[in-house]
Scaffold this active site. Structure first.
Site, PDB file in Angstrom:
ATOM      1  CG  ASP A   1      -1.928  -1.072   1.246  1.00 21.35           C
ATOM      2  OD1 ASP A   1      -1.823  -1.988   0.409  1.00 21.35           O
ATOM      3  OD2 ASP A   1      -2.818  -1.048   2.105  1.00 21.35           O
TER       4      ASP A   1
ATOM      5  CD  GLU B   1      -8.649  -4.564   1.725  1.00 24.19           C
ATOM      6  OE1 GLU B   1      -8.187  -4.884   2.830  1.00 24.19           O
ATOM      7  OE2 GLU B   1      -8.164  -4.963   0.655  1.00 24.19           O
TER       8      GLU B   1
HETATM    9  C1  FRU Z   1      -4.850  -3.326   1.396  1.00 22.32           C
HETATM   10  C2  FRU Z   1      -4.750  -3.751   2.835  1.00 22.32           C
HETATM   11  C3  FRU Z   1      -5.251  -2.663   3.751  1.00 22.32           C
HETATM   12  C4  FRU Z   1      -4.535  -2.955   5.034  1.00 22.32           C
HETATM   13  C5  FRU Z   1      -3.217  -3.513   4.562  1.00 22.32           C
HETATM   14  C6  FRU Z   1      -2.671  -4.640   5.380  1.00 22.32           C
HETATM   15  O1  FRU Z   1      -3.860  -3.873   0.588  1.00 22.32           O
HETATM   16  O2  FRU Z   1      -5.461  -4.949   3.049  1.00 22.32           O
HETATM   17  O3  FRU Z   1      -6.651  -2.644   3.888  1.00 22.32           O
HETATM   18  O4  FRU Z   1      -4.414  -1.790   5.797  1.00 22.32           O
HETATM   19  O5  FRU Z   1      -3.411  -3.963   3.236  1.00 22.32           O
HETATM   20  O6  FRU Z   1      -1.441  -5.083   4.896  1.00 22.32           O
END
Ligand code: FRU
Length: 424
Positions: A53, A294
């Protein structure tokens, strides 16, 4: 759902619904909503760490901001373990897939800087070991607050629990690079309440994370989006007429779709600094459709609210499906009603030939969409998978009314600033 009245005494809004009928319109491989193929010979940002992310530094209005000519991004990051016996397979080779799949449990916030909006240089960890209260530092948003370079980093402190937190620090620049200082005191803001947003006690697979604070361009107040699930014991949700929508004959059976209960949450700040928050009912729910919406975020354009959120194939409910990618909804006012972009919601999905090529898309107000490379078929027969853990090529989309179109592709990890702030 029990509704509440917010601090400002406004009538509570009704969440907008992403229905099963909307989701039936999702089609993979429509070229206008499909990310171009990512080639298996992509470069990696670092052979020491995986990144996924990506969170560009921005202001509260959503503008991607550089400081003294330096672009800054934050990334969820985990060490790669090519020499760790724990990640060797039976033949003594590095099992990168297992290492990659384990990354969420050791995710830490790192930052990178660049003069060109690409070719990122590693700055390091944002918080020293021991500062963050939980094992996992999960996604959020860094906000540049002022010309002194102060930054509020909102993120999710996970395991044990899942708490939306923030930590304040400062960005310092020189001719040669960028460093972050401070980021020493983490302040918990709020957790799921079990009345509007599902708790761990209600569902061990609950989601509550990914804060995205913003100033509403119309009322000027400070709000925050986040990912949640609709409150209630796992299995107790009803997929009724409203959640099903206007489906054709033969599509009335909802199977076990009551287990999929994603929502986009919203909270309003009671103070100017964003230290005191009140959760409001979700903006959007996907009960009976999908279990994860997300990293929700906005683009404010043409007086409209474009709400984007990422989701997966594996989190869709029985009888509906769609690619991993970013989905979007549009409304004339903050509290909706929201309608799915392109009829279905799909804005940019992976091609079905490479269903895991990218994820965690972030649509920026300039129409550029950043994401990371997950895994791409490789080798002569295409049967191997090359793991990414690095920035994907940036994609350009055009947002027009209730439609979006893929129109351009740029370099890997291209995140140009929209404005530059000269630090005092
Ligand atoms: C998206 C996600 C987010 C979370 C993170 C955990 O790729 O699932 O929602 O904060 O990755 O690694």
């Amino acid at each position: 759902m029990k509704s509440t009245t917010d601090t400002f005494g406004k009538a509570p809004h009704q969440p907008s619904l992403w229905t099963r009928a909307d989701a039936l319109k999702v089609h993979a491989d429509d070229p206008t909503t499909t990310q171009p193929l990512v080639s298996a010979d992509f470069p990696v940002l670092s052979d020491k760490v995986f990144i996924w992310d990506t969170m560009p530094l921005r202001d509260l209005d959503g503008n991607i901001t550089s400081v003294d000519g330096w672009s800054v991004i934050f990334t969820l990051t985990a060490d790669r373990h090519p020499n760790d016996p724990q990640y060797l397979d039976q033949n003594g080779n590095y099992d990168i897939t297992r290492d990659w799949n384990d990354r969420h449990g050791r995710a830490k916030m790192y930052y990178w800087f660049s003069r060109t909006g690409k070719d990122w240089k590693l700055g390091g960890r944002v918080m020293a070991e021991g500062v963050s209260p939980t094992a996992r530092e999960w996604a959020g948003t860094p906000i540049l607050l002022n010309e002194q370079g102060e930054i509020d980093l909102y993120y999710t402190a996970v395991t044990p629990g899942a708490t939306i937190v923030k930590v304040r620090g400062r960005v310092v620049t020189t001719e040669h690079g960028v460093s972050l200082v401070g980021f020493e005191k983490v302040k918990p803001l709020f957790e799921a309440d079990g009345k509007m947003y599902q708790t761990e006690a209600q569902n061990a697979f609950w989601g509550f994370r990914d804060p995205w604070p913003f100033r509403d361009p119309k009322d000027g107040k400070l709000y925050m989006l986040f990912e949640g699930n609709v409150a209630g014991e796992r299995g107790s949700h009803k997929v009724g007429k409203a959640e099903i929508g206007d489906v054709p004959p033969g599509h009335e059976d909802v199977g076990n779709s009551r287990y999929q209960t994603a929502c986009v949450g919203i909270a309003v700040a009671r103070d100017e600094d964003g230290d005191d928050w009140e959760m409001l009912p979700p903006l959007l729910t996907a009960v009976g459709v999908n279990d994860q919406t997300e990293r929700p975020h906005f683009v404010f354009q043409d007086g409209k609210y474009y709400l984007f959120t990422i989701s997966h194939t594996f989190t869709y409910a029985d009888g509906v499906t769609g690619p991993d990618g970013v989905y979007g909804f549009v409304a004339d006012s903050l509290f909706g009603p929201y309608v799915p972009l392109n009829g279905s919601g799909l804005v940019l999905g992976n091609p079905s030939s490479q269903p895991f090529q990218t994820y965690s898309h972030c649509v920026m107000p300039n129409g550029l969409v950043t994401s990371f490379i997950d895994s791409v078929p490789a080798g002569e027969d295409g049967k191997q998978m090359r793991i990414g853990g690095t920035e994907a090529p940036t994609v350009g989309i055009k947002i027009k009314g209730q439609q979006t179109f893929v129109v351009a592709e740029y370099d890997y990890g291209f995140i140009p600033p929209m404005l530059d702030v000269t630090l005092k």
